[in-house]
Write an enzyme that holds these catalytic residues in place. Sequence first.
Site, PDB file in Angstrom:
ATOM      1  N   PHE A   1     -10.945  63.510 -42.967  1.00 43.69           N
ATOM      2  CA  PHE A   1     -10.197  62.421 -42.335  1.00 43.69           C
ATOM      3  C   PHE A   1     -10.569  61.031 -42.865  1.00 43.69           C
ATOM      4  CE2 PHE A   1     -13.830  63.506 -39.546  1.00 43.69           C
ATOM      5  CZ  PHE A   1     -14.487  62.286 -39.473  1.00 43.69           C
ATOM      6  N   ASN A  40      -8.552  55.991 -31.980  1.00 43.65           N
ATOM      7  CA  ASN A  40      -9.232  56.125 -30.692  1.00 43.65           C
ATOM      8  C   ASN A  40      -9.727  54.789 -30.146  1.00 43.65           C
ATOM      9  OD1 ASN A  40     -11.307  55.859 -32.476  1.00 43.65           O
ATOM     10  ND2 ASN A  40     -12.452  57.664 -31.819  1.00 43.65           N
ATOM     11  N   THR A  70     -15.180  60.831 -28.348  1.00 39.45           N
ATOM     12  CA  THR A  70     -14.433  60.468 -29.569  1.00 39.45           C
ATOM     13  C   THR A  70     -12.993  60.955 -29.505  1.00 39.45           C
ATOM     14  OG1 THR A  70     -16.492  60.651 -30.820  1.00 39.45           O
ATOM     15  CG2 THR A  70     -14.448  60.677 -32.092  1.00 39.45           C
ATOM     16  N   GLU A 103     -25.145  48.151 -38.306  1.00 36.11           N
ATOM     17  CA  GLU A 103     -23.745  47.792 -38.056  1.00 36.11           C
ATOM     18  C   GLU A 103     -23.605  46.334 -37.609  1.00 36.11           C
ATOM     19  OE1 GLU A 103     -22.045  50.781 -35.478  1.00 36.11           O
ATOM     20  OE2 GLU A 103     -22.170  52.311 -37.046  1.00 36.11           O
ATOM     21  N   HIS A 134     -14.874  51.669 -31.453  1.00 36.93           N
ATOM     22  CA  HIS A 134     -16.052  52.268 -32.083  1.00 36.93           C
ATOM     23  C   HIS A 134     -17.288  51.651 -31.445  1.00 36.93           C
ATOM     24  CE1 HIS A 134     -18.962  53.545 -35.124  1.00 36.93           C
ATOM     25  NE2 HIS A 134     -19.438  52.317 -35.029  1.00 36.93           N
ATOM     26  N   LYS A 152     -10.474  48.645 -32.470  1.00 40.04           N
ATOM     27  CA  LYS A 152      -9.774  49.024 -33.696  1.00 40.04           C
ATOM     28  C   LYS A 152      -8.343  48.459 -33.718  1.00 40.04           C
ATOM     29  CE  LYS A 152     -12.505  53.263 -34.197  1.00 40.04           C
ATOM     30  NZ  LYS A 152     -12.469  54.702 -34.536  1.00 40.04           N
ATOM     31  N   ARG A 200     -21.341  53.708 -25.024  1.00 39.60           N
ATOM     32  CA  ARG A 200     -20.739  55.010 -25.353  1.00 39.60           C
ATOM     33  C   ARG A 200     -20.135  55.660 -24.106  1.00 39.60           C
ATOM     34  NH1 ARG A 200     -21.450  56.471 -30.475  1.00 39.60           N
ATOM     35  NH2 ARG A 200     -21.225  58.702 -30.170  1.00 39.60           N
ATOM     36  N   ARG A 228     -11.274  55.284 -23.945  1.00 41.18           N
ATOM     37  CA  ARG A 228     -10.486  56.229 -24.753  1.00 41.18           C
ATOM     38  C   ARG A 228      -9.557  57.074 -23.899  1.00 41.18           C
ATOM     39  NH1 ARG A 228     -15.582  57.407 -28.639  1.00 41.18           N
ATOM     40  NH2 ARG A 228     -15.067  56.024 -30.380  1.00 41.18           N
ATOM     41  N   TYR A 263     -17.767  53.042 -43.097  1.00 38.19           N
ATOM     42  CA  TYR A 263     -17.676  54.460 -42.734  1.00 38.19           C
ATOM     43  C   TYR A 263     -18.157  55.371 -43.868  1.00 38.19           C
ATOM     44  CZ  TYR A 263     -15.244  53.681 -38.292  1.00 38.19           C
ATOM     45  OH  TYR A 263     -14.924  53.337 -36.994  1.00 38.19           O
TER      46      TYR A 263
END
Length: 140
Positions: free
Chosen positions: A57, A112, A91, A126, A115, A9, A85, A102, A49
Amino acid sequence: METTLSIIKPDGVRRNLIGKIFAKIEDKGLRIAATKMIHLSKKQAEMFYAVHKERPFYGELVESMTSGPVVVSVLQGANAIANYREVMGATNPAEAAAGTIRKEFAVSIGENTVHGSDAPETATTEVNFFFAASEIPNKE
Ligand code: CMP
């Protein structure tokens, strides 16, 4: 063999963390099959998203995802979705395990740093959202 989508991100790109994050991905045995840097438009971020559209949010999420360039990558390997993950961590960085991306790098739940797809169906959607088949040259 499984495929998943990774996004570094804007907060991760801004803080020069691309190399460190790629190292964690590769150290886990995942292959970076394709990668590119892009700056998402508001429309793209809203579409990506869309599942979170009703969440409080959502606006903040779209704003942070469009605040600078992101690095999108296709990752491949055994159990790639779960493995990535695990490398990312929870998250909410406050809940992320030691050694995860993270835990080490995320600023907050909103920023964070990374993704990753959460299931095979979302991984396919995706990956196709960002990559044409011809842009994934590094298939094993
Ligand atoms: P990600 O894995 O990209 O999927 C959806 C994102 O929404 C998530 O990471 C967080 O960055 C963001 N998010 C989830 N919950 C919250 C929250 N409570 N407040 C702000 N952002 C959130």
